[in-house]
Design an enzyme around this catalytic site. Structure first.
Site, PDB file in Angstrom:
ATOM      1  N   GLU A 112      -2.869   7.871  -4.286  1.00  0.00           N
ATOM      2  CA  GLU A 112      -3.349   7.342  -5.570  1.00  0.00           C
ATOM      3  C   GLU A 112      -4.859   7.509  -5.773  1.00  0.00           C
ATOM      4  O   GLU A 112      -5.348   7.438  -6.904  1.00  0.00           O
ATOM      5  CB  GLU A 112      -2.986   5.860  -5.716  1.00  0.00           C
ATOM      6  CG  GLU A 112      -3.726   4.930  -4.752  1.00  0.00           C
ATOM      7  CD  GLU A 112      -3.361   3.458  -4.943  1.00  0.00           C
ATOM      8  OE1 GLU A 112      -2.166   3.120  -4.934  1.00  0.00           O
ATOM      9  OE2 GLU A 112      -4.295   2.642  -5.086  1.00  0.00           O
TER      10      GLU A 112
ATOM     11  N   HIS B 283      -1.470   0.362  -9.735  1.00  0.00           N
ATOM     12  CA  HIS B 283      -2.144  -0.620  -8.873  1.00  0.00           C
ATOM     13  C   HIS B 283      -2.721  -1.792  -9.692  1.00  0.00           C
ATOM     14  O   HIS B 283      -3.911  -2.078  -9.615  1.00  0.00           O
ATOM     15  CB  HIS B 283      -3.241   0.062  -8.039  1.00  0.00           C
ATOM     16  CG  HIS B 283      -3.499  -0.638  -6.736  1.00  0.00           C
ATOM     17  ND1 HIS B 283      -3.757   0.029  -5.560  1.00  0.00           N
ATOM     18  CD2 HIS B 283      -3.545  -1.962  -6.411  1.00  0.00           C
ATOM     19  CE1 HIS B 283      -3.954  -0.836  -4.589  1.00  0.00           C
ATOM     20  NE2 HIS B 283      -3.832  -2.063  -5.079  1.00  0.00           N
TER      21      HIS B 283
ATOM     22  N   ARG C 139       0.868  -1.176   0.000  1.00  0.00           N
ATOM     23  CA  ARG C 139       0.000   0.000   0.000  1.00  0.00           C
ATOM     24  C   ARG C 139       0.905   1.227   0.000  1.00  0.00           C
ATOM     25  O   ARG C 139       1.973   1.220   0.644  1.00  0.00           O
ATOM     26  CB  ARG C 139      -0.913   0.031   1.224  1.00  0.00           C
ATOM     27  CG  ARG C 139      -2.103  -0.925   1.140  1.00  0.00           C
ATOM     28  CD  ARG C 139      -3.134  -0.512   0.077  1.00  0.00           C
ATOM     29  NE  ARG C 139      -4.286  -1.399   0.033  1.00  0.00           N
ATOM     30  CZ  ARG C 139      -4.418  -2.463  -0.758  1.00  0.00           C
ATOM     31  NH1 ARG C 139      -3.449  -2.799  -1.597  1.00  0.00           N
ATOM     32  NH2 ARG C 139      -5.525  -3.194  -0.734  1.00  0.00           N
TER      33      ARG C 139
END
Ligand code: NAD
Length: 330
Positions: free
Chosen positions: A263, A295, A234
């Site tokens: 993000e 991602h 993360r």
């Protein structure tokens, strides 16, 4: 059950609709991210299916409770975006897909390592434009180097296995040792030893209050010069501003990111016609030794199918009052 899906893309709809043929839930897909402003999209659904960048804080959960939502089904493994205490307070159950394809993320971490080392993105662009020079593309053998893995759960243990097979020495830090990794010969060490002895550091721990900005300026100081840092966990496990400084001094020699701490609202979207307003992010983009993906670590056919199947099956179990075992967070 009636389910509203937030943050959906074409591939989510296709996969969930296909697998729902055996479950017969009533599905409604919206593209919006779940935020306090988009809670009103809920009509009469009792189940909200959310993704990594949906906001599930105290405010949103209280609004969901007011609308009668009984279950939040995360179609991902990480749950750092959910205030579990608030969910408990409002009696909203939260489930996730604890394991769908750890291989997908481990393979993506490896992909970032290999591409960064051999500068594949640079050679791709050079050859496309008729430049066949290999000057500046010098790499190194991973064999004989040390990789430090932080978090040896499902994903970290697979990366341990693959990098060990490449001839790397694997050291790791995890407060809970994984017997599979111990069997492989992974050396568990303290976190400072991971920082100081690793040529490559790959992050595979969850984001929580202990791991937020785990990679900060003091951790970076302890690392080898020109270290390769990979983050597919993360974004906020890394203090990005500290990392930008470390890139400037070549403390970090290679940076591979699949996640970024800010993000939300950027990753997964096509913003190619807009100016990116995030100065830290644009600063990252200016380095030739930084490789960022949006991602996509989880994004394989196998993973999508497993995510959809487990999510729909768990919602069916919830409807029938059956125990949800590993996937239940609260
Ligand atoms: P997991 O729960 O199997 O493993 C996590 C490991 O981290 C556990 O062994 C745990 O003990 C360890 N850990 C906890 N706190 C730690 C700390 N302070 N320092 C070091 N280790 C610590 O989870 P997983 O399935 O391997 O996934 C790891 C993370 O990867 C998830 O939490 C998620 O954030 C991220 N993820 C990213 C993607 C992607 O698409 N990029 C996809 C899935 C998961």
């Amino acid at each position: 059950m009636e389910i509203i899906f937030y943050s959906t893309k074409r591939y989510d709809k296709e996969c969930f609709n296909l697998l729902n043929e055996k479950y017969h839930h009533k599905l409604r897909f919206v593209e919006d991210r779940l935020t306090p402003e988009t809670v009103d999209l809920i009509k009469q659904e009792f189940v909200v299916c959310a993704f990594v960048n949906d906001v599930l804080d105290q405010t949103v959960l209280s609004l969901l409770a007011q609308r009668g939502v009984k279950l939040i089904a995360l179609r991902c493994a990480g749950f750092d975006n959910v205030d579990l205490n608030a969910a408990k307070q409002y009696n909203i159950k939260v489930i996730r897909v604890g394991s769908y394809s750890p291989n997908s993320v481990a393979e993506h971490a490896l992909c970032l390592m290999l591409a960064l080392n051999r500068k594949v993105y640079t050679s791709y662009n050079r050859v496309k434009s008729g430049n066949f020079s290999i000057d500046g593309l010098l790499g190194f053998d991973f064999s004989g180097k040390t990789i430090g893995i932080i978090g040896t759960g499902k994903i970290g243990s697979i990366l341990s296995q693959t990098t060990q097979a490449m001839g790397m020495r694997v050291i790791a830090y995890d407060p809970i040792k994984n017997p599979e990794c111990e069997k492989l010969g992974v050396e568990y060490v303290d976190i400072d030893t991971v920082f100081s002895q690793s040529d490559v550091i790959s992050l595979h721990c969850p984001l929580n209050s202990n791991t937020k900005h785990l990679i900060n300026s003091s951790a970076l100081e302890k690392m080898k010069d020109s270290v390769m840092l990979i983050n597919t966990s993360r974004g906020a496990v890394i203090d990005t501003c500290a990392v930008v400084e470390a890139l400037k001094t070549n403390k970090i020699g290679y940076l591979g990111l699949d996640v970024y701490e800010n993000e939300q609202g950027m990753f997964f979207e096509d913003l190619s016609c807009q100016t990116i307003q995030d100065d830290v992010f644009t600063s990252l983009l200016s380095f030739s030794n930084v490789l960022i993906t949006s991602h996509q670590g989880f994004f394989t056919e196998n993973a999508l199918e497993n995510i959809a199947n487990t999510t729909l099956m768990n919602i069916q179990k919830f409807e029938n009052g059956i125990d949800l075992s590993n996937d239940e967070l609260y």
